[in-house]
Write an enzyme that holds these catalytic residues in place. Structure first.
Site, PDB file in Angstrom:
ATOM      1  CD  GLU A  43      40.501  44.703  33.897  1.00 52.34           C
ATOM      2  OE1 GLU A  43      39.460  45.395  33.827  1.00 52.34           O
ATOM      3  OE2 GLU A  43      41.151  44.580  34.946  1.00 52.34           O
ATOM      4  CE1 TYR A 126      39.435  50.158  34.127  1.00 50.55           C
ATOM      5  CE2 TYR A 126      38.560  48.355  32.804  1.00 50.55           C
ATOM      6  CZ  TYR A 126      39.059  48.837  34.006  1.00 50.55           C
ATOM      7  OH  TYR A 126      39.196  47.982  35.069  1.00 50.55           O
ATOM      8  CG  ASP A 144      36.814  51.176  37.844  1.00 46.19           C
ATOM      9  OD1 ASP A 144      37.107  52.100  38.649  1.00 46.19           O
ATOM     10  OD2 ASP A 144      36.618  49.999  38.207  1.00 46.19           O
ATOM     11  CB  CYS A 202      32.370  57.717  55.699  1.00 49.75           C
ATOM     12  SG  CYS A 202      31.695  58.448  54.183  1.00 49.75           S
TER      13      CYS A 202
END
Length: 298
Positions: A43, A126, A144, A202
């Site tokens: 991370e 985060y 995020d 999409c």
């Protein structure tokens, strides 16, 4: 405005989790064998850095420093050399401090509680939530940039996401399933990284039938809004950050302290070069020796 209260939560959970299980990228730390330390490291390394650049570096670090206490004993110069060109090298030194605290105060075990994680050096909101969720499977919202973009389009019908807020944590928390909350969270991230991108695909999205933005006819922001969003992205070319990186390259690749002449050749602007060099010293990323040469911190 559509909100998470007006969507079919269970359907969204099922679609995201099923999509993730079928479409997730194979990333080296996404295995059950990865330790909480490995998750924390991934991370921190991945902040503002592409996964493809992080993976080989992460593997090297885990081989060299497989746990916080091993890493805590490393020399600062070795840490900065190992960090390489991941960017923002202060993160490497903060991670070093973090490992020392984990070793000293937590018996070498990465904490599982968000508040305890937040008390560690260099660990922000985060990262603390990501470690709690992905290392320990806790039901905590993890937001995020990718998640923010997905939620903005899905629940608010807007193309551009707003700045981070406490409210979005509550909205995501309302969407989290009792089981597989971490899988759902990482699924949203992956959806934003691969499909619901700045230029969305999409037709590939499992949530297309539930998306408020698609339902509203895919309204686009004005040119002024797009320009304002673009301006917020920090430039790199010609900045002090670029010059700092060039100087760090010289210091990392040197086996001994280097003269100022070796640094002067990396950038033509003397004033900017000097400013960058001494900012590195102030940030404890470099140091000047007694004979006036420069090196990584000893």
């Amino acid at each position: 405005m559509t909100s998470s209260e007006h969507i079919n939560t269970r359907r969204i959970q099922r679609l995201v989790i099923n999509w993730y299980r079928s479409n997730a990228r194979e990333i080296v730390w996404r295995t059950p064998e990865t330790s909480p330390w490995g998750v924390l490291l991934s991370e921190v390394m991945s902040q503002q850095t592409q996964v493809a650049r992080v993976e080989p570096r992460w593997l090297e670090w885990m081989q060299q420093w497989p746990d916080p206490c091993t890493f805590a004993e490393a020399e600062k110069s070795d840490v900065l050399r190992a960090w390489g060109k991941l960017g923002y090298p202060r993160r490497a030194l903060r991670l070093h401090e973090c490992a020392q605290v984990i070793c000293q105060k937590h018996a070498g075990e990465v904490p599982r509680d968000v508040d305890e994680l937040l008390s560690l050096p260099g660990i922000g909101d985060y990262t603390a939530r990501a470690v709690a969720a992905f290392a320990y499977g806790q039901k905590v919202p993890v937001v995020d940039t990718n998640v923010r973009r997905v939620l903005t389009r899905l629940t608010k019908g807007a193309y551009l996401s707003a700045n981070a807020s406490k409210r979005e944590l509550k909205e995501l928390e309302a969407l989290l399933p009792q089981q597989d909350a971490a899988t759902f969270s990482v699924g949203l991230m992956e959806l934003g990284a691969l499909v619901c991108t700045p230029t969305p695909k999409c037709e590939q999205c499992p949530l297309v039938g539930d998306c408020a933005w698609v339902g509203a006819g895919k309204p686009m922001p004005s040119e002024a809004e797009l320009r304002a969003k673009k301006k917020k992205r920090q430039k790199f070319q010609g900045t002090d950050r670029q010059v700092r990186g060039l100087i760090m390259d010289v210091l990392r690749n040197a086996d001994a302290p280097v003269s100022k002449d070796a640094i002067d050749v990396v950038w033509p602007d003397a004033a900017q070069r000097s400013r960058a060099l001494f900012s590195l010293i102030e940030d404890e990323l470099a140091e000047q020796t007694s004979d006036g040469r420069f090196q990584l911190p000893s």
